[in-house]
Design an enzyme around this catalytic site. Structure first.
Site, mmCIF file in Angstrom:
data_model
loop_
_atom_site.group_PDB
_atom_site.id
_atom_site.type_symbol
_atom_site.label_atom_id
_atom_site.label_comp_id
_atom_site.label_asym_id
_atom_site.label_seq_id
_atom_site.Cartn_x
_atom_site.Cartn_y
_atom_site.Cartn_z
ATOM 1 N N LYS A 92 0.824 -1.207 0.000
ATOM 2 C CA LYS A 92 0.000 0.000 0.000
ATOM 3 C C LYS A 92 0.868 1.270 0.000
ATOM 4 O O LYS A 92 2.096 1.196 0.167
ATOM 5 C CB LYS A 92 -0.933 -0.025 1.208
ATOM 6 C CG LYS A 92 -1.978 -1.139 1.136
ATOM 7 C CD LYS A 92 -2.875 -1.085 2.358
ATOM 8 C CE LYS A 92 -3.934 -2.158 2.322
ATOM 9 N NZ LYS A 92 -4.807 -2.082 3.522
ATOM 10 N N TYR A 113 -12.156 -2.398 -3.483
ATOM 11 C CA TYR A 113 -12.718 -2.429 -2.127
ATOM 12 C C TYR A 113 -14.248 -2.359 -2.130
ATOM 13 O O TYR A 113 -14.858 -1.902 -1.161
ATOM 14 C CB TYR A 113 -12.134 -1.283 -1.298
ATOM 15 C CG TYR A 113 -10.713 -1.540 -0.842
ATOM 16 C CD1 TYR A 113 -10.421 -2.577 0.033
ATOM 17 C CD2 TYR A 113 -9.670 -0.739 -1.281
ATOM 18 C CE1 TYR A 113 -9.119 -2.818 0.463
ATOM 19 C CE2 TYR A 113 -8.366 -0.969 -0.862
ATOM 20 C CZ TYR A 113 -8.104 -2.005 0.017
ATOM 21 O OH TYR A 113 -6.814 -2.241 0.431
ATOM 22 N N ASN A 173 -1.875 0.035 7.066
ATOM 23 C CA ASN A 173 -1.399 -1.279 7.487
ATOM 24 C C ASN A 173 -0.541 -1.993 6.437
ATOM 25 O O ASN A 173 -0.480 -3.215 6.422
ATOM 26 C CB ASN A 173 -2.566 -2.149 7.945
ATOM 27 C CG ASN A 173 -3.621 -2.347 6.881
ATOM 28 O OD1 ASN A 173 -3.392 -2.088 5.700
ATOM 29 N ND2 ASN A 173 -4.786 -2.819 7.290
ATOM 30 N N HIS A 225 -2.067 -5.353 1.423
ATOM 31 C CA HIS A 225 -3.335 -6.055 1.211
ATOM 32 C C HIS A 225 -3.017 -7.442 0.671
ATOM 33 O O HIS A 225 -2.106 -7.607 -0.145
ATOM 34 C CB HIS A 225 -4.203 -5.317 0.181
ATOM 35 C CG HIS A 225 -5.332 -6.156 -0.315
ATOM 36 N ND1 HIS A 225 -6.519 -6.273 0.366
ATOM 37 C CD2 HIS A 225 -5.435 -6.963 -1.401
ATOM 38 C CE1 HIS A 225 -7.315 -7.105 -0.285
ATOM 39 N NE2 HIS A 225 -6.678 -7.538 -1.365
ATOM 40 N N GLU A 239 -9.702 -10.203 -7.711
ATOM 41 C CA GLU A 239 -8.734 -9.125 -7.569
ATOM 42 C C GLU A 239 -7.634 -9.208 -8.622
ATOM 43 O O GLU A 239 -7.233 -8.183 -9.181
ATOM 44 C CB GLU A 239 -8.144 -9.142 -6.155
ATOM 45 C CG GLU A 239 -9.177 -8.793 -5.102
ATOM 46 C CD GLU A 239 -8.692 -8.974 -3.679
ATOM 47 O OE1 GLU A 239 -7.546 -9.448 -3.465
ATOM 48 O OE2 GLU A 239 -9.460 -8.616 -2.758
#
Length: 159
Positions: free
Chosen positions: A14, A54, A117, A120, A131
């Site tokens: 990310k 998402y 975080n 993913h 995805e």
């Protein structure tokens, strides 16, 4: 051609991982584990693609902030292969909140946030398929046999 026992999953380093210069550390952990990269690219994510990725979180209170964060800087998108790669990657990634993630995991060692975080990872074969199709064309995924495959897996793992 990868062995039939291999599955392919999607991982995304990310914006916070890219901004902090942690992509090499993350890729290194995957490779040291024995996983194989099948595709990788640097992307500045368009809002529409972030929303598609998402989609299951649309309408939740954190959705707008998540999309703003995810589109704030480039990400590194990876297709990763190996036996049980989805579960293996989820274990390597650790719990969503870095403060709660186990030491030895990516988030446990490198993160302190629940929102920022670092990475993913697809959570199921169905998610991985959906995805991967959002982020990679078939021509962008490379099939090859790694020369270290015989050192990573016992032959019974590949059948």
């Amino acid at each position: 051609m990868p062995p039939a026992a291999f599955e392919t999953t999607l991982l995304i380093a990310k914006p916070d991982a890219v901004q902090r210069g942690l992509v090499g550390e993350i890729v290194g952990r995957l490779e040291r584990k024995g996983l194989q990269l099948a595709g990788m690219k640097l992307v500045h994510v368009p809002r529409k693609l972030a929303e598609q990725h998402y989609a299951e979180h649309a309408g939740k209170g954190f959705f707008d902030g998540l999309i703003a964060f995810f589109t704030s800087a480039p990400v590194v998108v990876m297709a990763v292969r190996g036996v049980g790669s989805i579960a293996v990657c989820r274990t390597l990634i650790g719990a969503t909140n870095g403060r709660l993630a186990a030491p030895g995991t990516i988030r446990g060692d490198l993160g302190l946030s629940g929102g920022h975080n670092l990475i993913h990872g697809s959570d199921s074969p169905e998610s991985a398929e959906r995805e991967l199709s959002l982020w990679f064309d078939d021509a962008e995924l490379i099939d090859y046999t790694s020369s270290s495959q015989g050192d990573v897996y016992d032959p019974s793992d590949l059948s």
